[in-house]
Structure formats: structure tokens, C-alpha cells
Enzyme design. Structure first.
Site, PDB file in Angstrom:
ATOM      1  N   LYS A 166      15.289  10.977  48.922  1.00  0.00           N
ATOM      2  CA  LYS A 166      14.676   9.638  48.788  1.00  0.00           C
ATOM      3  C   LYS A 166      13.152   9.760  48.610  1.00  0.00           C
ATOM      4  CE  LYS A 166      13.488   5.289  49.533  1.00  0.00           C
ATOM      5  NZ  LYS A 166      13.489   4.321  48.455  1.00  0.00           N
ATOM      6  N   LYS A 234       3.123   4.093  53.284  1.00  0.00           N
ATOM      7  CA  LYS A 234       3.767   4.863  54.364  1.00  0.00           C
ATOM      8  C   LYS A 234       4.621   5.981  53.763  1.00  0.00           C
ATOM      9  CE  LYS A 234       7.632   3.373  55.447  1.00  0.00           C
ATOM     10  NZ  LYS A 234       9.009   3.556  55.026  1.00  0.00           N
TER      11      LYS A 234
HETATM   12  P1  NAP Z   1      10.055  -5.328  56.137  1.00  0.00           P
HETATM   13  O1  NAP Z   1      10.453  -6.527  55.361  1.00  0.00           O
HETATM   14  O2  NAP Z   1       8.632  -5.110  56.496  1.00  0.00           O
HETATM   15  O3  NAP Z   1      10.944  -5.303  57.470  1.00  0.00           O
HETATM   16  C1  NAP Z   1      10.730  -4.332  58.450  1.00  0.00           C
HETATM   17  C2  NAP Z   1      11.714  -4.537  59.580  1.00  0.00           C
HETATM   18  O4  NAP Z   1      11.428  -3.548  60.587  1.00  0.00           O
HETATM   19  C3  NAP Z   1      11.574  -5.908  60.263  1.00  0.00           C
HETATM   20  O5  NAP Z   1      12.847  -6.324  60.695  1.00  0.00           O
HETATM   21  C4  NAP Z   1      10.668  -5.568  61.445  1.00  0.00           C
HETATM   22  O6  NAP Z   1      10.778  -6.476  62.509  1.00  0.00           O
HETATM   23  C5  NAP Z   1      11.229  -4.219  61.836  1.00  0.00           C
HETATM   24  N1  NAP Z   1      10.313  -3.455  62.684  1.00  0.00           N
HETATM   25  C6  NAP Z   1       9.077  -3.012  62.388  1.00  0.00           C
HETATM   26  N2  NAP Z   1       8.555  -2.318  63.431  1.00  0.00           N
HETATM   27  C7  NAP Z   1       9.488  -2.347  64.415  1.00  0.00           C
HETATM   28  C8  NAP Z   1       9.549  -1.817  65.714  1.00  0.00           C
HETATM   29  N3  NAP Z   1       8.537  -1.102  66.252  1.00  0.00           N
HETATM   30  N4  NAP Z   1      10.693  -2.008  66.434  1.00  0.00           N
HETATM   31  C9  NAP Z   1      11.722  -2.712  65.908  1.00  0.00           C
HETATM   32  N5  NAP Z   1      11.715  -3.264  64.685  1.00  0.00           N
HETATM   33  C10 NAP Z   1      10.612  -3.060  63.928  1.00  0.00           C
HETATM   34  O7  NAP Z   1      10.533  -3.971  55.399  1.00  0.00           O
HETATM   35  P2  NAP Z   1      11.710  -3.735  54.351  1.00  0.00           P
HETATM   36  O8  NAP Z   1      11.164  -3.912  52.984  1.00  0.00           O
HETATM   37  O9  NAP Z   1      12.926  -4.458  54.769  1.00  0.00           O
HETATM   38  O10 NAP Z   1      11.905  -2.151  54.552  1.00  0.00           O
HETATM   39  C11 NAP Z   1      12.697  -1.588  55.590  1.00  0.00           C
HETATM   40  C12 NAP Z   1      12.845  -0.085  55.315  1.00  0.00           C
HETATM   41  O11 NAP Z   1      13.478   0.098  54.035  1.00  0.00           O
HETATM   42  C13 NAP Z   1      11.500   0.655  55.245  1.00  0.00           C
HETATM   43  O12 NAP Z   1      11.620   1.937  55.801  1.00  0.00           O
HETATM   44  C14 NAP Z   1      11.233   0.730  53.746  1.00  0.00           C
HETATM   45  O13 NAP Z   1      10.389   1.812  53.412  1.00  0.00           O
HETATM   46  C15 NAP Z   1      12.638   0.892  53.198  1.00  0.00           C
HETATM   47  N6  NAP Z   1      12.829   0.433  51.799  1.00  0.00           N
HETATM   48  C16 NAP Z   1      12.298  -0.753  51.358  1.00  0.00           C
HETATM   49  C17 NAP Z   1      12.502  -1.143  50.034  1.00  0.00           C
HETATM   50  C18 NAP Z   1      11.924  -2.432  49.459  1.00  0.00           C
HETATM   51  O14 NAP Z   1      11.895  -2.553  48.222  1.00  0.00           O
HETATM   52  N7  NAP Z   1      11.487  -3.393  50.273  1.00  0.00           N
HETATM   53  C19 NAP Z   1      13.248  -0.339  49.175  1.00  0.00           C
HETATM   54  C20 NAP Z   1      13.790   0.858  49.658  1.00  0.00           C
HETATM   55  C21 NAP Z   1      13.569   1.232  50.975  1.00  0.00           C
HETATM   56  P3  NAP Z   1       9.846  -7.804  62.567  1.00  0.00           P
HETATM   57  O15 NAP Z   1      10.561  -8.834  61.736  1.00  0.00           O
HETATM   58  O16 NAP Z   1       9.799  -8.128  63.999  1.00  0.00           O
HETATM   59  O17 NAP Z   1       8.497  -7.422  61.994  1.00  0.00           O
END
Ligand code: NAP
Length: 287
Positions: A166, A234
């Protein structure tokens, strides 16, 4: 199946929603309140969500978040059943994931790293691609769930290998997009119109999935987050750390890291990573 889904961000919420739509019994948990999934039960802690779950699926921001959800106060480990499978779709460092896998296995459960590609649109439409590090038999057990949330799942090897692959793929995404953004800025500065340039790009070998996906947003100047810049940054840091650990030099990525730093300083961290274009435009004095 009885599934706990932890983390309802841009990716996690539609993934959990697709599991509910497919008829699974889903309990969800999110760190901050106010996020829920239609048809799913909301739990008050990871520990409560994981109680009785056959599968515990995580999709949270980073390594620290995964550690807290699994092993913190009221974490998953406090109620995880022997025989359960923990699947982590967060993008974190492969090394850290291996350590988490070891700790989960000591409790009689199995662990899988299954980061995704496909972004917000792929999560919403059930068209993600899962990049999986797992035991072969565990991977097979998860096929019905991968197929509900994604269009394919590829097992690249044992634990940690999904994340290693990834990170390499995201390296290509980050560099490809910056190539596109730099090309736009250089062409515009020399007086080339964007519309015919896009036509050329789309007909030639520089066309790419990254450009296909990002160009409509860029042309509409819509930099709202599909994949937030803070998360791609990140990932860039994770790639550089993996490179350091493995004795690999990544000069292109080191330069892109600096562009992200400047863009974050300009206040773009919560926008899409496509907003690095604005930083290049600003430096060049074009739009
Ligand atoms: P996001 O919208 O920022 O959501 C992050 C999630 O993580 C939220 O539910 C947040 O909770 C939670 N979180 C953050 N810190 C935490 C902690 N200390 N303890 C518990 N929960 C915590 O991010 P996302 O886009 O969904 O991405 C999630 C993962 O998928 C990441 O690792 C990202 O790199 C990966 N990803 C993202 C994409 C994309 O296009 N967005 C694509 C592929 C992979 P709160 O709601 O309380 O903040």
C-alpha cells in the site's frame, strides 16, 4: 456475521454502511460522538463493540489511533473472543502493524492488515481494492466481506505485506499527482491553455488513473477532502520511514514531502492533497 466496525471517518462510515446493507449484524464505534451508521448499533467503546464480534474491522487515522483502539483503556483487547479476526484498514507503518498482530494473536484471535485504495468514491460505491497481508486461510474467510466493500482483494503475502505494498502504491499516487500539478503550472506560466492540454494528456501515454480521478476536481477548483492532505502527508512520512528502515533512497518523494510541508504551513492540511497545486501556483504566480 457479527462485525464490530471502529472508526467512522471518510472511509470507515461508508464501508460499515455497505456491511449493513449486505445483511451483516454491525456494531459501530467512533471516538467522537455524533457519527453513526443507519441500521447499525452504536457502541460506547471499542471494548463494547468487540464483545461477541466474529470480526473486528478498524479504519482510523494513524498508528497511534490503531494502538489506542486496540490496546488502550476500553480497547478491543479487553473483550476480544478467541477465534475472532481483527482486520485493520488504516494505513500505518508495517512494522507497527506486525507488533499489533503479535499482541492480538497472543489472545487467540487472528490479525490482518487490509489497507485500501479507491478513496471516498470507492468506499461509497463498494468498489475499494483491499491490499492484504494475512494467513491464506484467514484471507479466504474474509472474502465475503471484502466483496461487499470492494471490487477486489489481493493478498500480497503474510502480515505487514499489505501495508508495505500500500505504501509503495501511495508513493506512486503522490508522485504522479505532483507531476500533473507541476506540468499544469509550468504549461500555464508559459501561456498554454488548460483545456487543450488536458485533451493532449488524455490522448497520450501520460494519462493515468490518478489524473482521471483528480482532474475534474482540479478543473472545478474543488479542493474539499476526498483524501485529506494531512493523511497523504502522514503516508509520505511512513514511506520515508519504511525507506530508511530498509536502506532505500527516495529523492523524488523527499522533495514532494517538502511541498506538502509548505502547503500545510499555508493552511491546506485539511483540504484534499490535490491542493498542493495551489502552493505551486502561488510560488509561480499563476492560477
Ligand atoms: P478521517 O476521515 O480523518 O477519519 C479518521 C478516523 O479515525 C475518524 O473516525 C477518527 O475519529 C478516527 N481517529 C483518529 N484518531 C483516533 C484516535 N486516537 N483514536 C480513535 N480514533 C481515532 O480519515 P479517512 O479518510 O477515513 O482515513 C482512514 C484511514 O484510511 C487512514 O489511515 C487513511 O490514510 C486511510 N485511507 C484513506 C483514503 C481516503 O481517500 N480518504 C484512501 C485510502 C486509505 P474522530 O471522528 O473522532 O476524529
Amino acid at each position: 456475521m457479527r462485525i464490530a466496525f471502529l472508526g467512522l471517518g471518510i472511509m470507515g462510515k461508508p464501508m460499515a454502511q455497505n456491511l449493513v446493507k449486505a445483511g451483516h449484524e454491525v456494531k459501530v464505534w467512533n471516538r467522537s460522538s455524533g457519527k453513526s451508521v443507519d441500521g447499525a448499533h452504536s457502541a460506547s467503546s471499542p471494548k463494547e463493540a468487540a464483545r461477541d464480534a466474529e470480526i473486528v474491522w478498524l479504519c482510523v487515522s494513524d498508528t497511534k489511533a490503531v494502538e489506542e483502539v486496540l490496546f488502550g483503556d476500553d480497547g478491543v483487547i479487553g473483550s476480544l473472543k478467541a477465534g475472532a479476526i481483527v482486520v485493520d484498514s488504516s494505513t500505518i507503518l508495517p512494522d507497527a502493524s506486525l507488533k499489533f498482530a503479535e499482541r492480538v494473536r497472543k489472545n487467540g484471535a487472528d490479525f490482518v492488515d487490509a489497507p485500501v485504495t479507491g478513496s471516498k468514491v470507492g468506499a461509497e460505491s463498494g468498489q475499494l481494492i483491499f491490499i492484504v497481508g494475512a494467513r491464506a486461510e484467514t484471507f479466504e474467510k474474509l472474502q465475503p466481506l471484502f466483496s461487499v466493500m470492494g471490487k477486489s482483494a489481493v493478498r500480497v503475502g503474510a502480515n505487514g505485506k499489505g501495508l508495505a505494498a500500500k505504501l509503495s502504491m501511495n508513493l506512486m499516487i503522490a508522485l504522479t499527482y505532483e507531476g500533473f500539478a507541476e506540468a499544469l503550472v509550468l504549461a500555464k506560466k508559459q501561456g498554454v491553455e488548460v483545456k487543450p492540454l488536458m485533451s493532449l494528456i488524455n490522448q497520450s501515454m501520460v494519462r493515468s488513473g490518478v489524473v482521471d480521478y483528480k482532474a475534474p476536481f482540479v478543473m472545478a477548483r474543488d479542493f474539499s477532502a476526498n483524501f485529506p492532505m494531512r493523511l497523504m502527508h502522514k503516508d509520505i512520512r511512513l514511506m520515508l520511514e519504511a525507506a530508511r528502515q530498509n536502506g532505500v533512497k527516495l529523492p523524488g518523494l523527499e522533495t514532494v514531502d517538502k511541498v506538502y510541508e509548505s502547503s500545510a504551513r499555508e493552511g491546506n492540511a485539511n483540504l484534499d492533497y490535490a491542493a498542493t497545486l495551489m502552493t505551486l501556483e502561488k510560488a509561480a504566480g499563476v492560477s
